[in-house]
Design an enzyme around this catalytic site. Structure first.
Site, PDB file in Angstrom:
ATOM      1  N   HIS A 460     -25.962  11.916  23.654  1.00 25.49           N
ATOM      2  CA  HIS A 460     -25.764  10.771  22.609  1.00 25.49           C
ATOM      3  C   HIS A 460     -24.615  11.531  21.437  1.00 25.49           C
ATOM      4  O   HIS A 460     -23.693  10.706  21.216  1.00 25.49           O
ATOM      5  CB  HIS A 460     -26.835   9.988  21.946  1.00 25.49           C
ATOM      6  CG  HIS A 460     -26.630   9.117  21.109  1.00 25.49           C
ATOM      7  ND1 HIS A 460     -26.710   9.532  19.605  1.00 25.49           N
ATOM      8  CD2 HIS A 460     -26.261   7.854  20.952  1.00 25.49           C
ATOM      9  CE1 HIS A 460     -26.201   8.419  18.855  1.00 25.49           C
ATOM     10  NE2 HIS A 460     -26.106   7.489  19.624  1.00 25.49           N
ATOM     11  N   ARG A 566       6.370   8.938  -5.915  1.00 24.20           N
ATOM     12  CA  ARG A 566       5.650   8.400  -7.184  1.00 24.20           C
ATOM     13  C   ARG A 566       6.004   9.417  -8.243  1.00 24.20           C
ATOM     14  O   ARG A 566       5.363  10.294  -8.307  1.00 24.20           O
ATOM     15  CB  ARG A 566       4.354   8.215  -6.745  1.00 24.20           C
ATOM     16  CG  ARG A 566       3.971   6.880  -5.869  1.00 24.20           C
ATOM     17  CD  ARG A 566       2.517   7.265  -5.310  1.00 24.20           C
ATOM     18  NE  ARG A 566       2.462   8.225  -4.283  1.00 24.20           N
ATOM     19  CZ  ARG A 566       1.627   8.138  -3.254  1.00 24.20           C
ATOM     20  NH1 ARG A 566       0.833   7.226  -3.063  1.00 24.20           N
ATOM     21  NH2 ARG A 566       1.580   9.420  -2.689  1.00 24.20           N
ATOM     22  N   ARG A 622      10.657   6.343  -6.591  1.00 26.70           N
ATOM     23  CA  ARG A 622      10.146   4.969  -7.021  1.00 26.70           C
ATOM     24  C   ARG A 622       9.952   5.480  -8.813  1.00 26.70           C
ATOM     25  O   ARG A 622       9.491   6.315  -9.167  1.00 26.70           O
ATOM     26  CB  ARG A 622       8.700   4.560  -6.833  1.00 26.70           C
ATOM     27  CG  ARG A 622       8.108   3.099  -7.629  1.00 26.70           C
ATOM     28  CD  ARG A 622       6.857   2.969  -6.945  1.00 26.70           C
ATOM     29  NE  ARG A 622       6.006   3.574  -7.564  1.00 26.70           N
ATOM     30  CZ  ARG A 622       4.548   3.533  -7.272  1.00 26.70           C
ATOM     31  NH1 ARG A 622       4.284   2.614  -6.368  1.00 26.70           N
ATOM     32  NH2 ARG A 622       3.577   4.293  -7.613  1.00 26.70           N
ATOM     33  N   GLY A 752       5.442  -2.901  -0.991  1.00 25.40           N
ATOM     34  CA  GLY A 752       4.096  -2.327  -1.461  1.00 25.40           C
ATOM     35  C   GLY A 752       2.780  -3.167  -1.070  1.00 25.40           C
ATOM     36  O   GLY A 752       2.338  -4.097  -1.788  1.00 25.40           O
ATOM     37  N   THR A 753       2.185  -2.918   0.181  1.00 24.43           N
ATOM     38  CA  THR A 753       1.322  -3.910   0.427  1.00 24.43           C
ATOM     39  C   THR A 753      -0.015  -3.556  -0.032  1.00 24.43           C
ATOM     40  O   THR A 753      -0.990  -4.131  -0.029  1.00 24.43           O
ATOM     41  CB  THR A 753       1.154  -3.630   2.224  1.00 24.43           C
ATOM     42  OG1 THR A 753       0.921  -2.108   2.316  1.00 24.43           O
ATOM     43  CG2 THR A 753       2.293  -4.152   2.857  1.00 24.43           C
ATOM     44  N   ASP A 755      -0.546  -3.296  -3.452  1.00 25.27           N
ATOM     45  CA  ASP A 755      -0.503  -4.195  -4.671  1.00 25.27           C
ATOM     46  C   ASP A 755      -0.341  -5.608  -4.052  1.00 25.27           C
ATOM     47  O   ASP A 755      -0.729  -6.821  -4.671  1.00 25.27           O
ATOM     48  CB  ASP A 755       0.429  -4.034  -5.654  1.00 25.27           C
ATOM     49  CG  ASP A 755       0.028  -2.940  -6.610  1.00 25.27           C
ATOM     50  OD1 ASP A 755      -1.248  -2.487  -6.408  1.00 25.27           O
ATOM     51  OD2 ASP A 755       0.771  -2.504  -7.466  1.00 25.27           O
ATOM     52  N   CYS A 818       5.355   0.847   2.336  1.00 27.22           N
ATOM     53  CA  CYS A 818       5.005   1.846   1.856  1.00 27.22           C
ATOM     54  C   CYS A 818       3.607   1.985   1.125  1.00 27.22           C
ATOM     55  O   CYS A 818       3.372   2.892   0.697  1.00 27.22           O
ATOM     56  CB  CYS A 818       6.099   2.507   0.723  1.00 27.22           C
ATOM     57  SG  CYS A 818       6.024   1.565  -0.603  1.00 27.22           S
TER      58      CYS A 818
END
Length: 866
Positions: A460, A566, A622, A752-753, A755, A818
């Site tokens: 297991h 960034r 950015r 910007g997925t 936020d 991104c």
């Protein structure tokens, strides 16, 4: 009374099914049916499958079996009895059956199994007389009482294990196989006493009653804690349900010409083309997979039972050719004859997956696209995990079975709950157990590695660790583990909970030395798979990188650019924080500009290093995104700092809003970027591929204002417009709705997925994990975190709308993503089908994303005929 019938048929004989019926019959039922077709009924014990639809109906209707199911089970049992020439539980010559689960996706060890069903106080003696093997009969009966009590009536397994230990001590033997007939008969009586004490009932003697209870127990195991935890980790929907397989028993515990085992068509750890696995003589399958007994390697079967070994090798080749995938099988040998009980596509670690993919292409068994489709790309992370530094000598404390590759070190914990608690506190731990059980699955997920004293490569612990990509060493028999005192002893060495231990799941070695872990190098098989993936995929894969070191690492992993640099992270260095504080707390614009002038050359050097490291590849920088107060210490007492703080800073003065209020900040950054562009262009002899990204755009006018600032500063620094792109991060719902107008001022969109998910769903990414996620998953609001895998019906539609509207205005608009979703395979599949140009993810997820992008193209039929 049954509920209204919702299916045309609840029960299928093995001879009626096929591998295409996986959703209805579950993986085990469909594959046993398929094996029956290709190997013949004489090689696969007969039986029948109760469908997953029956389980779903049972769950939806208050644990009431659907109308007509009992009658169909009776009819199927009658056909099985006719085929076998025996009756279930007959007192003179009993038919015995196994009752096993079988979900459509393999969940090893998570659901329940009952063996030897049909035995009772009368039939055990009939079985002894018929077989002439009294010990075998009583061994089978004690196993049945133990499994039925544990699985069906939830009696703790330790009660039975303690009784076995007491019996071995009383009779002066070491192994349970050394217990004689009288001892086993006494042990069975003791098991029945335990059953009666725990349940207040006599052990059931009616075989049909035993069968009905066992079927219900398998259905109920689908909603057990361990199964639910496993499904969450492995993203298996709760509403699938499990099938139940009732199969004629064959016996591996009939003596030295019998045995049971698990065999893989190739090495399940390395992927090498030699079959591998474990077996035990005079044992049932539960003995092999439970980890309670140390097993023998499958290669040794050649010496013990040569004919059975030769037949098994032939069958493994046939099954792999038929399924076109590595196979994981279970078998039993009864008095020299081999029976196949199960086959399934083998769960395997990343190194085995890529080796298999390369070998089967070379062998002509699969095309490149077919081979890549066999890889679980989530597990490729394991190839990027650390290993022991080969240049460092260390003392080997003990050695066990190399069960799951990779190295790990951490504090010792002795239980799964302790592992979960420690991981939540940010501590690295190694879960140490005598052997693991299904209830330990949450601990596997939390621990850095697994170490057991018992079990082999098919135990297991080994199976679950490989499935999760956790390093594991099993069967380290030198370990003496005392769970009560939370101590581990190896010879004269005593270790306690909290002591640090290191394990290497590739070599099986264990040490208490603090061995440095080194990052792995991708081997030739992984490199080939990545090359094929690049040939197949149309989606670009960039990396999120904020430093030259990250950029170099990303490039070494095959990133086709930087999709997100960034700039705020560059201000966190110790030598820059005082300058940043001075700029933020400035009283006048002149003071702020003076502080910015000091920061400019530092930013310029950062940009030069990154642009140079990514020579020839696009770099998306950015501009500053967070609110200014985030750069100040939380105890900052300056009145200006208090004025900067906001009630909801995520929706406050940040991104482009900050630039419109204080344009001098973006002006400094753009000037540093353009000067870096000029300097690197002079050194390289050609301009870098620069992209400047403006965050948090909501209105077309916002981007228009900042685009004008960028163009002005670039012109002042002598950078031609054709040598850079200007775009925006689409991370607010309004920007998706108005993407056609925003696109008039943009060369590219990058979604910007992270936020966008926060603002679309109204969830705080920082708070959802600790407070909301678990209750929402338990209540089936969603099945996984929307910050881990994109919420396709909601946030995904915003992405598609933004992409469509943007390209409606500007057909050549570059589209990327991104957020963290850029490294998630399921999300990558969505982005491929949404027409995006690239995804961007952390450097260590780049190889995963390359393979996931290829698989997305294959599923969409875009493999170019490979």
């Amino acid at each position: 009374m049954g509920v209204a019938r919702v299916a045309a048929k609840w029960v299928y004989d093995f001879a009626e099914g096929s591998k295409e019926m996986r959703e209805l019959l579950g993986g085990k039922g469909a594959n046993v049916a398929e094996m029956t077709r290709i190997l013949g009924a004489g090689r696969v014990p007969a039986g029948f499958t109760i469908t997953t639809e029956a389980c779903v109906s049972y769950m939806e209707n208050g644990q009431t079996t659907p109308e007509g199911m009992a009658e169909e089970v009776d009819e199927a049992l009658a056909r099985l009895e006719q085929t076998a020439g025996r009756t279930l539980g007959h007192p003179d010559d009993p038919l015995l059956v196994s009752v096993r689960s079988g979900a459509r996706e393999s969940m090893p060890g998570m659901l329940d199994t009952v063996l030897n069903l049909g035995l009772n106080d009368r039939s055990v003696r009939g079985l002894a007389d018929k077989t002439g093997n009294e010990r075998f009969a009583w061994d089978s009966y004690r196993r049945f009482v133990q499994m039925f009590g544990n699985v069906v009536r939830n009696i703790p397994g330790e009660r039975f294990e303690q009784a076995i230990a007491d019996a071995k001590k009383q009779h002066g033997v070491t192994l349970d196989t050394e217990l004689d007939v009288d001892a086993l008969e006494q042990l069975t009586a003791r098991f029945r006493e335990i059953f009666e004490h725990e349940t207040g009932e006599q052990f059931p003697q009616e075989p049909r009653d035993q069968l009905e209870q066992a079927i219900r127990a398998v259905f109920d195991s689908w909603t057990g804690d361990r199964a639910v935890a496993y499904r969450r980790i492995n993203r298996i929907p709760d509403d699938w349900g499990t099938a139940v397989n009732v199969q004629q028993m064959v016996f591996g515990n009939k003596g030295d010409t019998s045995g049971s085992g698990v065999a893989f068509s190739r090495d399940e750890v390395s992927g090498a083309p030699e079959p591998s696995g474990d077996f035990l003589v005079n044992a049932q399958g539960e003995d092999v997979v439970s980890g309670v007994r140390n097993t023998q390697d499958i290669a040794d079967l050649r010496d013990v039972m040569p004919e059975a070994h030769a037949t098994l090798m032939e069958i493994l080749r046939a099954l792999e050719a038929h399924y076109k995938d590595m196979q994981d099988t279970e078998f039993t040998i009864e008095e020299g004859r081999l029976y196949m009980l199960q086959t399934r596509n083998a769960k395997r670690p990343a190194q085995a997956a890529v080796r298999f993919a390369c070998d089967v292409v070379d062998e002509g068994l699969l095309t490149k696209a077919e081979a890549i489709a066999t890889i679980d790309c989530e597990k490729l992370d394991a190839l990027l995990h650390p290993t022991f530094d080969p240049a460092v000598d260390y003392a080997v404390l003990a050695k066990g079975v190399a069960a799951s590759p990779g190295a790990a070190k951490g504090e010792i914990v002795f239980s799964a709950p302790d592992a979960v608690q420690a991981a939540a506190a940010g501590r690295d731990v190694i879960l140490v157990r005598p052997f693991t059980e299904a209830e330990d699955v949450a601990g596997f997920h939390a621990a850095r590695g697994i170490l057991t004293a018992e079990g082999g490569k098919a135990s297991h612990a080994a199976l679950v660790a490989r499935g999760m990509g956790r390093p594991a060493v099993t069967g380290a028999s030198a370990l003496e583990i005392d769970l009560a005192t939370k101590e581990l002893r190896v010879g004269e060495t005593l270790l306690c909970e909290g002591d640090v231990i290191s394990i290497d799941g590739t070599t099986g070695q264990i040490t208490i030395d603090d061995v440095p872990l080194v990052e792995p190098q991708m081997d030739e098989h992984f490199e080939r798979v990545l090359e094929w993936s690049d040939e197949l995929r149309s989606l670009g894969v960039r990396a999120n990188a904020d430093t030259p070191e990250d950029a170099i690492k990303a490039r070494s992993f095959g990133a086709t650019g930087i999709g997100l640099c960034r700039t705020e992270h560059m201000f966190m260095a110790a030598d820059r924080q005082p300058k940043m504080r001075e700029m933020i707390l400035a009283d006048t614009i002149d003071e702020r500009r003076a502080a910015l002038d000091e920061l400019l050359p530092l930013q310029q050097q950062d940009f030069e290093d990154i642009l140079e490291a990514m020579d020839g590849l696009p770099v998306t920088i950015r501009l500053l995104d967070p609110p200014l107060h985030e750069f100040l210490p939380p105890d900052e007492d300056d009145p200006r700092a208090h004025a900067l703080r906001e009630v909801n800073p995520m929706l406050g003065t940040r991104g482009c809003r900050l630039a419109i209020l204080h344009p001098e900040i973006y002006e400094m950054q753009v000037r540093a970027i353009m000067r870096a562009q000029c300097a690197v262009s002079a050194r390289l002899g050609h301009p870098p591929r620069l992209e400047v990204m403006v965050p948090l755009i909501d209105y077309e006018r916002e981007l228009e204002i900042i685009e004008a600032l960028i163009l002005r500063v670039a012109a002042e620094e002598g950078v031609a417009r054709e040598h850079y792109l200007v775009g925006t991060m689409i991370e607010l719902p309004r920007a998706c709705f108005l993407a056609d107008t925003i696109a008039t001022h943009a060369d590219f969109f990058s979604f910007g997925t992270n936020d966008l998910t926060q603002t679309a769903l109204g969830f705080s990414r920082d708070d959802i994990e600790g407070k909301i996620l678990s209750p929402y998953i338990e209540n089936k609001v969603f099945d996984r975190s929307p910050f881990e895998t994109l919420d396709a019906p909601g946030v995904g539609q915003l992405v598609r709308m933004g992409a469509w509207l943007g390209r409606k205005t500007k057909l050549e608009l570059e589209l990327g993503i991104c957020g963290e979703h850029g490294g998630d395979p399921d999300s990558i599949d969505f982005f491929h089908n949404s027409g995006l140009d690239y995804v961007s993810c952390s450097p260590f997820r780049v190889p995963v994303a390359r393979v996931a992008a290829a698989q997305a193209a294959i599923r969409a039929g875009d493999d170019g005929g490979w």
